[in-house]
Write an enzyme that holds these catalytic residues in place. Structure first.
Site, PDB file in Angstrom:
ATOM      1  N   ALA A  92       4.416   3.713   0.910  1.00 11.28           N
ATOM      2  CA  ALA A  92       4.553   4.263   2.195  1.00 11.28           C
ATOM      3  C   ALA A  92       5.670   2.967   2.498  1.00 11.28           C
ATOM      4  O   ALA A  92       5.723   2.438   3.569  1.00 11.28           O
ATOM      5  CB  ALA A  92       3.865   4.353   3.432  1.00 11.28           C
ATOM      6  N   ALA A 134       9.198  -3.233  11.560  1.00  6.37           N
ATOM      7  CA  ALA A 134       8.913  -2.513  10.725  1.00  6.37           C
ATOM      8  C   ALA A 134       7.600  -2.286  10.120  1.00  6.37           C
ATOM      9  O   ALA A 134       6.665  -3.337   9.788  1.00  6.37           O
ATOM     10  CB  ALA A 134       9.852  -2.444   9.412  1.00  6.37           C
ATOM     11  N   GLN A 173      -2.849 -12.659   8.120  1.00  9.83           N
ATOM     12  CA  GLN A 173      -3.148 -11.907   6.167  1.00  9.83           C
ATOM     13  C   GLN A 173      -2.083 -13.113   5.769  1.00  9.83           C
ATOM     14  O   GLN A 173      -3.101 -14.029   4.472  1.00  9.83           O
ATOM     15  CB  GLN A 173      -2.552 -10.581   5.909  1.00  9.83           C
ATOM     16  N   MET A 229       0.731  -1.128  -0.366  1.00 10.16           N
ATOM     17  CA  MET A 229      -0.198  -0.046  -0.045  1.00 10.16           C
ATOM     18  C   MET A 229       0.912   1.202   0.017  1.00 10.16           C
ATOM     19  O   MET A 229       0.505   2.215   0.564  1.00 10.16           O
ATOM     20  CB  MET A 229      -1.067   0.052   1.218  1.00 10.16           C
ATOM     21  N   GLN A 257     -10.300  -3.200   2.925  1.00  6.58           N
ATOM     22  CA  GLN A 257      -9.671  -3.060   3.747  1.00  6.58           C
ATOM     23  C   GLN A 257      -9.658  -2.437   5.154  1.00  6.58           C
ATOM     24  O   GLN A 257      -9.218  -2.881   6.190  1.00  6.58           O
ATOM     25  CB  GLN A 257      -8.266  -3.286   3.774  1.00  6.58           C
ATOM     26  N   GLY A 285       5.092 -10.155   3.863  1.00  6.16           N
ATOM     27  CA  GLY A 285       5.117 -10.356   4.659  1.00  6.16           C
ATOM     28  C   GLY A 285       4.791 -10.827   5.617  1.00  6.16           C
ATOM     29  O   GLY A 285       4.028 -10.824   6.484  1.00  6.16           O
ATOM     30  N   GLU A 286       6.025 -11.441   7.072  1.00  4.06           N
ATOM     31  CA  GLU A 286       5.227 -12.171   7.935  1.00  4.06           C
ATOM     32  C   GLU A 286       4.733 -11.478   9.536  1.00  4.06           C
ATOM     33  O   GLU A 286       4.456 -12.058  10.024  1.00  4.06           O
ATOM     34  CB  GLU A 286       6.426 -12.780   8.331  1.00  4.06           C
ATOM     35  N   GLY A 300      11.215  -2.773   5.313  1.00  2.00           N
ATOM     36  CA  GLY A 300      10.165  -4.092   5.309  1.00  2.00           C
ATOM     37  C   GLY A 300       9.946  -4.722   4.144  1.00  2.00           C
ATOM     38  O   GLY A 300      10.122  -5.559   3.649  1.00  2.00           O
ATOM     39  N   HIS A 301       9.416  -3.474   3.265  1.00  3.56           N
ATOM     40  CA  HIS A 301       8.799  -3.776   1.778  1.00  3.56           C
ATOM     41  C   HIS A 301      10.093  -3.835   1.017  1.00  3.56           C
ATOM     42  O   HIS A 301       9.981  -4.532  -0.530  1.00  3.56           O
ATOM     43  CB  HIS A 301       8.065  -2.702   1.893  1.00  3.56           C
TER      44      HIS A 301
HETATM   45  O1  PAF Z   1       0.329  -5.857   4.023  1.00  5.63           O
HETATM   46  C1  PAF Z   1      -0.633  -4.680   3.145  1.00  5.63           C
HETATM   47  O2  PAF Z   1       0.485  -3.928   2.665  1.00  5.63           O
HETATM   48  C2  PAF Z   1      -1.993  -5.390   2.047  1.00  5.63           C
HETATM   49  O3  PAF Z   1      -3.311  -5.681   3.174  1.00  5.63           O
HETATM   50  C3  PAF Z   1      -1.920  -5.752   1.316  1.00  5.63           C
HETATM   51  C4  PAF Z   1      -1.216  -7.127   1.212  1.00  5.63           C
HETATM   52  C5  PAF Z   1      -1.111  -4.928  -0.326  1.00  5.63           C
HETATM   53  C6  PAF Z   1      -3.176  -5.896   0.200  1.00  5.63           C
HETATM   54  O4  PAF Z   1      -3.443  -4.195   0.298  1.00  5.63           O
END
Ligand code: PAF
Length: 285
Positions: free
Chosen positions: A36, A188, A157, A34, A65, A151-152, A40-41
């Site tokens: 930002a 993070a 999720q 999403m 969500q 990510g874990e 971590g990303h």
């Molecule tokens: O983990 C996230 O950033 C969100 O839930 C995802 C998987 C990108 C779905 O919008």
């Protein structure tokens, strides 16, 4: 000028690029986000690079969500900075659709996963996992990557995504990316940016308290007593509320009484208006 990863905004343009790569025999990876972006990303981008030749990072703040009163409007939108950060990673392309591209007029379909979503984040945030499952299904079908990584940090999720990908026969390998921590051990998260200095100091105690729980349980402590002790410590440390501290089977996420298979502690605690998630592995003894 600082380098920036190119972006496409439509499903048509995304598919054209992915088809071109596949025609060349290249393997494609997808990192749904999403935006930002934090380290971590970026670690997810680096991890998936070991399995694929080209990487798409999607950036879409998914309205479905977020619940009523949650931070959808305030959620940081930093696409230009994100694309610059990605220029230092193996990412090849950003897919950044707008809301109308993702949810076209008349959109009326939702992906729901039963059971796994009844508890923890599903109970605290009604409808959240329907939103996640629906948008992730769409992203997987829009891109049709060979591999997608999540990510874990958002452990439930990841379990929900693995469930519907298997149930719906979506032909994509799902990879889990290790939880990345700040220098004091705080997991993070884009939402850490909402913490003021005092809250940030308290937040750093979250992982310390969970590590103590894991050590106690590994030394034979009763699981419910250890959960309660961790919850009490979080409140003493300055957290405003504890939504849950629960020891579960690492795969089914069912609450367990004994550690006989790999387990996980899942926890959410609140400081100010921020909900912080964390989780840790507990090895079977
Ligand atoms: O983990 C996230 O950033 C969100 O839930 C995802 C998987 C990108 C779905 O919008």
């Amino acid at each position: 000028m600082t380098a920036s990863v190119p972006a496409v905004r439509t499903v048509e343009d995304l598919r054209a690029q992915v088809h071109a790569w596949k025609r060349e025999g290249l393997r494609v990876g997808l990192v749904p986000t999403m935006g930002a972006l934090h380290h971590g990303h970026l670690s997810l981008v680096n991890a998936i690079a070991e399995k694929v030749d080209r990487i798409v990072v999607s950036i879409f703040v998914n309205p479905t969500q977020f619940g009523e009163g949650e931070d959808f409007d305030a959620y940081p939108r930093t696409e230009a900075e994100d694309r610059k950060k990605l220029a230092d990673t193996p990412a090849s392309l950003v897919f950044a659709p707008n809301g109308a591209e993702m949810y076209r007029t008349g959109h009326a379909s939702t992906v729901t996963v039963a059971g796994l979503t009844d508890r923890f984040e599903g109970a605290s945030r009604p409808g959240h996992f329907d939103g996640v499952a629906t948008v992730v299904t769409k992203l997987l079908l829009q891109c049709l990557p060979d591999v997608a990584i999540f990510g874990e940090k958002d452990y439930q999720q990841l379990a929900v995504i693995r469930r519907f990908v298997a149930d719906l026969d979506i032909p994509v390998e799902i990879m889990g990316g290790a939880l990345i921590r700040e220098s004091d051990g705080l997991a993070a998260s884009s939402r850490n940016a909402y913490l003021n200095a005092e809250e940030r100091a308290i937040a750093g105690k979250f992982n310390v308290i969970l590590k103590e729980l894991v050590a106690d349980v590994s030394a034979g402590a009763d699981l419910r007593t250890a959960e309660q002790a961790a919850s009490d410590k979080l409140l003493e440390a300055g957290f405003k509320a504890v939504d849950y501290v629960s020891i579960v089977d690492a795969n089914s996420l069912e609450i367990i009484d004994k550690i006989t298979t790999p387990a996980r502690v899942l926890a959410v605690a609140r400081i100010g208006s921020v909900r912080l998630l964390d989780n840790m592995a507990i090895e079977a003894r």
